[in-house]
Write a protein that holds these residues in place. Sequence first.
Motif, PDB file in Angstrom:
ATOM      1  N   ASN A 147       0.835  -1.205   0.000  1.00 26.04           N
ATOM      2  CA  ASN A 147       0.000   0.000   0.000  1.00 26.04           C
ATOM      3  C   ASN A 147       0.869   1.254   0.000  1.00 26.04           C
ATOM      4  O   ASN A 147       1.931   1.283   0.633  1.00 26.04           O
ATOM      5  CB  ASN A 147      -0.884   0.076   1.253  1.00 26.04           C
ATOM      6  CG  ASN A 147      -2.079  -0.813   1.187  1.00 26.04           C
ATOM      7  OD1 ASN A 147      -2.557  -1.150   0.118  1.00 26.04           O
ATOM      8  ND2 ASN A 147      -2.574  -1.201   2.347  1.00 26.04           N
ATOM      9  N   TYR A 148       0.367   2.268  -0.676  1.00 25.65           N
ATOM     10  CA  TYR A 148       0.965   3.596  -0.579  1.00 25.65           C
ATOM     11  C   TYR A 148      -0.165   4.548  -0.220  1.00 25.65           C
ATOM     12  O   TYR A 148      -1.190   4.603  -0.887  1.00 25.65           O
ATOM     13  CB  TYR A 148       1.614   4.018  -1.904  1.00 25.65           C
ATOM     14  CG  TYR A 148       2.216   5.389  -1.830  1.00 25.65           C
ATOM     15  CD1 TYR A 148       3.481   5.570  -1.288  1.00 25.65           C
ATOM     16  CD2 TYR A 148       1.514   6.504  -2.262  1.00 25.65           C
ATOM     17  CE1 TYR A 148       4.037   6.828  -1.192  1.00 25.65           C
ATOM     18  CE2 TYR A 148       2.057   7.777  -2.166  1.00 25.65           C
ATOM     19  CZ  TYR A 148       3.325   7.931  -1.628  1.00 25.65           C
ATOM     20  OH  TYR A 148       3.868   9.188  -1.526  1.00 25.65           O
ATOM     21  N   VAL A 149       0.029   5.265   0.874  1.00 24.62           N
ATOM     22  CA  VAL A 149      -0.977   6.204   1.359  1.00 24.62           C
ATOM     23  C   VAL A 149      -0.377   7.606   1.262  1.00 24.62           C
ATOM     24  O   VAL A 149       0.773   7.827   1.666  1.00 24.62           O
ATOM     25  CB  VAL A 149      -1.360   5.894   2.824  1.00 24.62           C
ATOM     26  CG1 VAL A 149      -2.374   6.903   3.342  1.00 24.62           C
ATOM     27  CG2 VAL A 149      -1.891   4.475   2.951  1.00 24.62           C
ATOM     28  N   GLY A 150      -1.139   8.530   0.708  1.00 27.35           N
ATOM     29  CA  GLY A 150      -0.617   9.886   0.560  1.00 27.35           C
ATOM     30  C   GLY A 150      -1.710  10.932   0.603  1.00 27.35           C
ATOM     31  O   GLY A 150      -2.888  10.643   0.768  1.00 27.35           O
ATOM     32  N   LYS A 151      -1.281  12.172   0.438  1.00 28.92           N
ATOM     33  CA  LYS A 151      -2.201  13.301   0.469  1.00 28.92           C
ATOM     34  C   LYS A 151      -1.757  14.292  -0.601  1.00 28.92           C
ATOM     35  O   LYS A 151      -0.577  14.590  -0.756  1.00 28.92           O
ATOM     36  CB  LYS A 151      -2.176  13.951   1.850  1.00 28.92           C
ATOM     37  CG  LYS A 151      -3.160  15.059   2.029  1.00 28.92           C
ATOM     38  CD  LYS A 151      -3.147  15.560   3.462  1.00 28.92           C
ATOM     39  CE  LYS A 151      -4.206  16.635   3.616  1.00 28.92           C
ATOM     40  NZ  LYS A 151      -4.295  17.127   4.972  1.00 28.92           N
ATOM     41  N   TRP A 152      -2.732  14.824  -1.329  1.00 27.27           N
ATOM     42  CA  TRP A 152      -2.464  15.832  -2.350  1.00 27.27           C
ATOM     43  C   TRP A 152      -3.456  16.961  -2.127  1.00 27.27           C
ATOM     44  O   TRP A 152      -4.650  16.837  -2.423  1.00 27.27           O
ATOM     45  CB  TRP A 152      -2.611  15.214  -3.737  1.00 27.27           C
ATOM     46  CG  TRP A 152      -2.244  16.130  -4.854  1.00 27.27           C
ATOM     47  CD1 TRP A 152      -1.074  16.807  -5.022  1.00 27.27           C
ATOM     48  CD2 TRP A 152      -3.069  16.478  -5.959  1.00 27.27           C
ATOM     49  NE1 TRP A 152      -1.097  17.550  -6.161  1.00 27.27           N
ATOM     50  CE2 TRP A 152      -2.336  17.360  -6.772  1.00 27.27           C
ATOM     51  CE3 TRP A 152      -4.359  16.139  -6.348  1.00 27.27           C
ATOM     52  CZ2 TRP A 152      -2.836  17.909  -7.926  1.00 27.27           C
ATOM     53  CZ3 TRP A 152      -4.842  16.676  -7.509  1.00 27.27           C
ATOM     54  CH2 TRP A 152      -4.085  17.565  -8.297  1.00 27.27           C
ATOM     55  N   GLY A 153      -2.963  18.017  -1.531  1.00 23.92           N
ATOM     56  CA  GLY A 153      -3.853  19.116  -1.166  1.00 23.92           C
ATOM     57  C   GLY A 153      -4.858  18.654  -0.127  1.00 23.92           C
ATOM     58  O   GLY A 153      -4.497  18.152   0.924  1.00 23.92           O
ATOM     59  N   TRP A 154      -6.129  18.810  -0.410  1.00 18.07           N
ATOM     60  CA  TRP A 154      -7.188  18.373   0.501  1.00 18.07           C
ATOM     61  C   TRP A 154      -7.607  16.914   0.260  1.00 18.07           C
ATOM     62  O   TRP A 154      -8.414  16.350   0.995  1.00 18.07           O
ATOM     63  CB  TRP A 154      -8.412  19.277   0.358  1.00 18.07           C
ATOM     64  CG  TRP A 154      -8.899  19.370  -1.074  1.00 18.07           C
ATOM     65  CD1 TRP A 154      -8.519  20.293  -2.002  1.00 18.07           C
ATOM     66  CD2 TRP A 154      -9.801  18.485  -1.729  1.00 18.07           C
ATOM     67  NE1 TRP A 154      -9.142  20.048  -3.198  1.00 18.07           N
ATOM     68  CE2 TRP A 154      -9.946  18.932  -3.061  1.00 18.07           C
ATOM     69  CE3 TRP A 154     -10.529  17.373  -1.339  1.00 18.07           C
ATOM     70  CZ2 TRP A 154     -10.751  18.298  -3.986  1.00 18.07           C
ATOM     71  CZ3 TRP A 154     -11.338  16.743  -2.268  1.00 18.07           C
ATOM     72  CH2 TRP A 154     -11.439  17.213  -3.577  1.00 18.07           C
ATOM     73  N   LEU A 155      -7.011  16.257  -0.744  1.00 19.48           N
ATOM     74  CA  LEU A 155      -7.396  14.897  -1.140  1.00 19.48           C
ATOM     75  C   LEU A 155      -6.460  13.855  -0.531  1.00 19.48           C
ATOM     76  O   LEU A 155      -5.248  13.904  -0.730  1.00 19.48           O
ATOM     77  CB  LEU A 155      -7.358  14.786  -2.674  1.00 19.48           C
ATOM     78  CG  LEU A 155      -7.709  13.430  -3.273  1.00 19.48           C
ATOM     79  CD1 LEU A 155      -9.165  13.087  -2.998  1.00 19.48           C
ATOM     80  CD2 LEU A 155      -7.427  13.443  -4.769  1.00 19.48           C
ATOM     81  N   ASN A 156      -7.046  12.913   0.234  1.00 20.41           N
ATOM     82  CA  ASN A 156      -6.300  11.763   0.738  1.00 20.41           C
ATOM     83  C   ASN A 156      -6.502  10.606  -0.233  1.00 20.41           C
ATOM     84  O   ASN A 156      -7.614  10.397  -0.731  1.00 20.41           O
ATOM     85  CB  ASN A 156      -6.795  11.348   2.121  1.00 20.41           C
ATOM     86  CG  ASN A 156      -6.477  12.367   3.178  1.00 20.41           C
ATOM     87  OD1 ASN A 156      -5.415  12.971   3.163  1.00 20.41           O
ATOM     88  ND2 ASN A 156      -7.412  12.579   4.096  1.00 20.41           N
TER      89      ASN A 156
END
Length: 161
Positions: A147-156
Motif C-alpha cells: 500500500n501507498y498512502v498519501g495526500k495531495w492538497g485536501w485529497l487523501n
Amino acid sequence: MRSTGEQNQIEDNEFNHYTAQIYYNHKMKQPGREFTSDLQYNGNRSNGINDLSTNNYDENGVLLPGMPILQNIDNTNKSNSLTYQLDYINPLQNGARFEAGVRVFYKRSEFQNLINKFDREENIFVNDSVLSNQFDIIENVNAAYVNYVGKWGWLNYQFGL
C-alpha cells in the motif's frame, strides 16, 4: 395409526483447546517506522461416545416389535491451525507512508463420526456405513499486500495491491 416414542442418551465427551502466540514488534529510530511479526498456533481436540436407546410405542402404549433401537456413536474431531503475519510500515514525507506485508494461514481438520447399530441376530454393534462419515480438510490461504498512502492538497488517497 398414531405412535409415540422416547429416546435416552448417555454421553461421555472430552474437549481440549490449545493456543500459543509469539509476537515481535521492532520500532526503528524513525518515528512510525516499524516491523511486526506474529505467529499463532491453535489446536482443538474432542472425543465423545454417545449411547442411544430409542423406544417406539403404538397408540395403546405397547412397545413396537424390534424395540429398543440401540445405537453407539463414537466421534473424534481434531484441528490444528497456524497463522503467520509479517508487516512493515515506513512513513514518508508530507504524511505519506508505505506499507507491505504477508499472511500465511494453514489449517488441517479431521472429523470422524462412527455410527454403530445393534444387530439383534449377531448380538453385537455393527457399523452403519450410510450414517457414519469421515472428513479430512486442509485449508491453505496465502496473501501479500503493498500500500501507498498519501495526500495531495485536501485529497487523501491510497493505492495498493
